[in-house]
Design a protein around this motif. Structure first.
Motif, short mmCIF file in Angstrom:
data_model
loop_
_atom_site.label_atom_id
_atom_site.label_comp_id
_atom_site.label_asym_id
_atom_site.label_seq_id
_atom_site.Cartn_x
_atom_site.Cartn_y
_atom_site.Cartn_z
N ALA A 48 0.95 -1.17 -0.13
CA ALA A 48 0.07 0.09 -0.15
C ALA A 48 0.97 1.26 0.23
N LEU A 49 2.02 1.25 0.83
CA LEU A 49 2.86 2.34 0.99
C LEU A 49 3.25 2.68 -0.59
N SER A 50 3.95 1.65 -1.02
CA SER A 50 4.62 1.58 -2.51
C SER A 50 3.60 2.17 -3.49
N ARG A 51 2.30 1.62 -3.35
CA ARG A 51 1.29 2.19 -4.40
C ARG A 51 1.20 3.92 -4.09
N ASP A 52 0.81 4.32 -2.81
CA ASP A 52 1.03 5.62 -2.43
C ASP A 52 1.84 6.64 -2.89
N LEU A 53 3.17 5.88 -2.86
CA LEU A 53 4.26 6.90 -3.37
C LEU A 53 4.55 6.69 -4.69
N TRP A 54 4.00 5.79 -5.40
CA TRP A 54 4.33 5.71 -7.02
C TRP A 54 3.03 6.71 -7.49
N GLY A 55 1.86 6.74 -6.65
CA GLY A 55 0.74 7.62 -6.94
C GLY A 55 1.26 9.30 -6.67
N ILE A 56 2.03 9.41 -5.57
CA ILE A 56 2.55 10.86 -5.33
C ILE A 56 3.42 11.27 -6.48
N GLY A 57 4.16 10.55 -7.00
CA GLY A 57 5.35 10.75 -8.03
C GLY A 57 4.64 11.06 -9.21
N THR A 58 3.39 10.30 -9.55
CA THR A 58 2.80 10.28 -10.75
C THR A 58 1.86 11.72 -10.77
N VAL A 59 1.27 11.79 -9.82
CA VAL A 59 0.45 13.32 -9.57
C VAL A 59 1.35 14.22 -9.79
N LEU A 60 2.33 14.36 -8.76
CA LEU A 60 3.38 15.46 -8.96
C LEU A 60 4.09 15.76 -10.25
N SER A 61 4.14 14.74 -10.97
CA SER A 61 4.89 14.74 -12.49
C SER A 61 3.73 15.39 -13.32
N ILE A 62 2.32 15.00 -13.22
CA ILE A 62 1.48 15.62 -14.00
C ILE A 62 1.38 17.33 -13.70
N ILE A 63 1.15 17.36 -12.58
CA ILE A 63 1.19 18.81 -12.19
C ILE A 63 2.35 19.73 -12.64
N ARG A 64 3.50 19.18 -12.52
CA ARG A 64 4.65 19.68 -12.95
C ARG A 64 4.65 20.02 -14.45
N GLU A 65 4.14 19.09 -15.52
CA GLU A 65 3.92 19.08 -16.79
C GLU A 65 2.85 19.77 -17.28
N THR A 66 1.72 20.39 -16.40
CA THR A 66 0.67 21.12 -16.85
C THR A 66 0.77 22.60 -16.53
N PRO A 67 0.58 23.29 -17.87
CA PRO A 67 0.67 24.70 -17.62
C PRO A 67 -0.31 25.14 -16.69
N ASN A 68 0.12 26.11 -15.89
CA ASN A 68 -0.85 26.72 -14.85
C ASN A 68 -1.23 25.87 -13.62
N ALA A 69 -0.74 24.76 -13.44
CA ALA A 69 -1.10 23.92 -12.63
C ALA A 69 -0.48 24.35 -11.30
N TYR A 70 -1.17 23.80 -10.12
CA TYR A 70 -0.55 24.59 -8.84
C TYR A 70 -1.22 23.37 -7.78
N ILE A 71 -0.18 23.21 -6.70
CA ILE A 71 -0.55 22.61 -5.65
C ILE A 71 -0.30 23.49 -4.54
N ASN A 72 -1.16 23.65 -3.44
CA ASN A 72 -0.90 24.47 -2.33
C ASN A 72 0.15 23.96 -1.31
N GLN A 73 0.50 24.80 -0.63
CA GLN A 73 1.94 24.14 0.47
C GLN A 73 1.30 23.29 1.42
N GLU A 74 -0.12 23.22 1.89
CA GLU A 74 -0.48 22.15 2.54
C GLU A 74 -0.62 21.07 2.17
N ALA A 75 -1.05 20.80 0.85
CA ALA A 75 -1.07 19.51 0.00
C ALA A 75 0.25 19.25 -0.05
N LEU A 76 1.33 20.18 -0.35
CA LEU A 76 2.23 19.27 -0.77
C LEU A 76 3.26 18.94 0.43
N GLU A 77 3.00 19.46 1.61
CA GLU A 77 3.43 19.10 2.96
C GLU A 77 2.68 17.64 3.43
#
Length: 108
Positions: A48-77
């Motif tokens: 389960a932890l592995s799946r969570d971490l892969w998901g985190i990496g995937t979501v953050l990669s999508i945000i990084r590659e999407t113009p004007n995408a943003y994640i607030n500081q609380e969510a990032l923490e």
């Protein structure tokens, strides 16, 4: 994102993906154990932890590659805390020993 925050963001993605793989290997290494070495009432298991971490990496990669995408500081923490939890497990001597022994059978 400033250059410094962009670097931290990218490093978080890399670390989440690396630890996702390590937790998958720990799941495989402990699959035949009657009692896994890490027990915590909030811990759902290495898979389960592995799946969570892969998901985190995937979501953050999508945000990084999407113009004007943003994640607030609380969510990032909140995401960072999961990565730090896995990093703590990865640093345990028993985890290092299991992964070292298991590396004879798996390649990264």
């Amino acid at each position: 994102m400033t250059q410094s925050s962009a670097l931290k963001f990218n490093l978080l993605i890399i670390e989440a993906n690396r630890l996702g793989r390590r937790m998958k290997l720990l799941d495989e290494a402990t699959a035949d154990m009657s009692e896994p070495p890490y027990i915590d009432e909030c811990f759902e298991g290495f898979a389960a932890l592995s799946r969570d971490l892969w998901g985190i990496g995937t979501v953050l990669s999508i945000i990084r590659e999407t113009p004007n995408a943003y994640i607030n500081q609380e969510a990032l923490e909140a995401l960072r805390s999961s990565v730090e939890f896995a990093a703590n497990i990865d640093e345990q001597e028993w985890a290092k020993q299991l992964l070292k022994a298991d590396s004879l059978h798996n390649t990264l």
